[in-house]
Design a protein around this motif. Structure first.
Motif, short mmCIF file in Angstrom:
data_model
loop_
_atom_site.label_atom_id
_atom_site.label_comp_id
_atom_site.label_asym_id
_atom_site.label_seq_id
_atom_site.Cartn_x
_atom_site.Cartn_y
_atom_site.Cartn_z
N ASN A 148 0.81 -1.22 0.00
CA ASN A 148 0.00 0.00 0.00
C ASN A 148 0.84 1.26 0.00
N ASP A 149 2.13 1.09 -0.24
CA ASP A 149 3.07 2.20 -0.38
C ASP A 149 3.12 3.07 0.88
N GLU A 150 3.00 2.41 2.04
CA GLU A 150 3.08 3.13 3.31
C GLU A 150 4.49 3.18 3.85
N LEU A 151 5.36 2.32 3.27
CA LEU A 151 6.78 2.38 3.61
C LEU A 151 7.59 1.79 2.46
N LYS A 152 8.86 2.15 2.43
CA LYS A 152 9.76 1.62 1.41
C LYS A 152 10.71 0.65 2.07
N ALA A 153 10.68 -0.60 1.63
CA ALA A 153 11.51 -1.64 2.22
C ALA A 153 12.93 -1.59 1.64
N SER A 154 13.79 -2.44 2.20
CA SER A 154 15.15 -2.55 1.66
C SER A 154 15.11 -3.27 0.32
N GLU A 155 16.12 -3.08 -0.48
CA GLU A 155 16.18 -3.72 -1.80
C GLU A 155 16.15 -5.23 -1.67
N ASP A 156 16.78 -5.76 -0.62
CA ASP A 156 16.82 -7.22 -0.43
C ASP A 156 15.43 -7.80 -0.27
N ILE A 157 14.57 -7.10 0.48
CA ILE A 157 13.20 -7.60 0.70
C ILE A 157 12.41 -7.58 -0.61
N TYR A 158 12.55 -6.51 -1.38
CA TYR A 158 11.86 -6.46 -2.68
C TYR A 158 12.31 -7.64 -3.55
N ILE A 159 13.60 -7.89 -3.59
CA ILE A 159 14.14 -8.97 -4.43
C ILE A 159 13.59 -10.32 -3.97
N LEU A 160 13.57 -10.56 -2.65
CA LEU A 160 13.06 -11.83 -2.12
C LEU A 160 11.58 -12.02 -2.46
N LEU A 161 10.79 -10.96 -2.29
CA LEU A 161 9.36 -11.05 -2.60
C LEU A 161 9.12 -11.32 -4.08
N LEU A 162 9.84 -10.62 -4.93
CA LEU A 162 9.68 -10.80 -6.38
C LEU A 162 10.15 -12.18 -6.82
#
Length: 375
Positions: free
Chosen positions: A38-52
């Protein structure tokens, strides 16, 4: 924040049927994932990569898609200015659909697909409404412009304030023009011009005057020239506008045998003012065609020598240059047919194609292609 990756993760999670708990398991908490989505926070790049990676998506970042972003920009630039070159960029972008649908150009590309879909699908429009909060100012403008194009109700004052309203009428006019509803298109362009004048948007006034001139070219050359001259006046005799107007008039007059001398007058004057390389090439093309039409072998040879060998018409022009009986040349006919099919909105190519069909007694092709009996 407007990090589109959160939206993209949410869309694909729901598409694949994952719950928040299932996708976040081993990476972060469900509530943390909800905030990312919901774009309420920006996570670390590592978390984005793991989720994707868990969604089995090879996500493409903007830095790797510089060409594609430029193509999107060019498509909309040419679309809004009613330039058929937008079709070429549309074809390039469609070939990259698999990549763009999994990139941070996702929303921009969805808006592009709205404009290029053959059929209006309201579900796509409604879906994009949910993405508005993630859109930048350009994407919002294009999205609301499209919605205005489909809306038959009066356009609200908010559009006036954003200079969108005259462009909505311009887009409606473009759509009607494609359907050959010339009177209706004329009416849309006229309304757009009135609003542009009301808010003092001179660039749009100039563009719409050129559109009105083009519409009138189907019926009344005097009215056509009046609107084109108005565009020049509004631009305060801007060289770029003058060269474009003279090119348009010259090109249209080439499709009428009785106006060929006027076509030469405008083309020869306009080319002296032209500073745009692409338009200059078009001028050279049309002057060459003029010399072919009047069978001036000496001048057409000189003009042919000025044409770039990388020109898409070069093979066809080579055959035209060889002899005055080019209409019966098989290679010329084949090249003309190929180019015309790719640029069917081009009035001059339509004229040449029509002449070629008549010269070779291909009357069935003329009828099937719905070429109007106006030449």
């Amino acid at each position: 924040m407007k990090d589109i990756r959160g939206l993209f993760i949410k869309l694909n999670r729901e598409k694949l049927g994952y719950s928040l708990e299932a996708l976040s398991n081993g990476i972060c908490s469900p509530s943390y994932l909800s905030k990312i989505e919901n774009d309420e926070l920006k996570a670390s790049e590592d978390i984005y990569i793991l989720l994707l990676n868990k969604l089995d998506i090879d996500y493409n970042f903007n830095d790797n898609l510089k060409n594609e972003k430029e193509w999107l920009n060019k498509y909309f630039e040419f679309y809004i200015s009613s330039d058929v070159q937008c079709k070429k960029y549309a074809l390039k972008l469609r070939e990259k659909e698999d990549i763009l649908d999994v990139s941070d150009l996702f929303i921009y590309f969805q808006i592009f697909k709205l404009y290029t879909n053959d059929y209006i699908e309201w579900k796509n429009i409604v879906e994009l409404e949910h993405y508005v909060v993630y859109m930048n100012s350009k994407e919002k403008f294009l999205y609301y412009l499209y919605k205005g194009l489909l809306n038959d109700e009066d356009i609200s004052d908010v559009y006036l304030n954003e200079n969108v309203s005259p462009l909505i009428f311009k887009s409606k006019g473009n759509a009607l023009l494609k359907q050959e509803l010339y009177i209706e298109a004329y009416d849309m362009y006229s309304k757009g011009f009135q609003i542009a004048a009301q808010i003092g948007h001179t660039t749009t006034m100039c563009d719409l005057s050129i559109d009105l001139g083009f519409i009138c070219s189907f019926f009344d050359f005097k009215a056509m020239e009046k609107y084109y001259q108005r565009a020049i006046k509004i631009s305060q005799n801007n060289k770029t506008v003058i060269s474009l107007v003279f090119y348009n008039i010259g090109s249209i007059y080439l499709t009428d045998r009785s106006k060929w001398s006027d076509a030469y007058k405008y083309l020869s004057k306009g080319i002296q003012l032209c500073e745009d390389k692409k338009l200059l090439e078009k001028y050279k093309n049309n002057l060459f065609i003029y010399y072919c039409l009047i069978n001036d072998s000496s001048k057409k040879q000189k003009q042919f020598n000025l044409i770039n060998k990388d020109n898409e018409y070069y093979i066809m022009f080579s055959e035209m240059n060889k002899n005055n009986n080019y209409d019966h040349d098989i290679l010329f006919s084949d090249e003309l047919f190929r180019i015309y099919k790719e640029n069917s909105d081009n009035r001059l190519l339509e004229y040449l194609y029509h002449r070629n069909c008549i010269a070779n007694r291909k009357y069935k092709e003329v009828i099937c292609d719905d070429i109007k009996n106006k030449y």
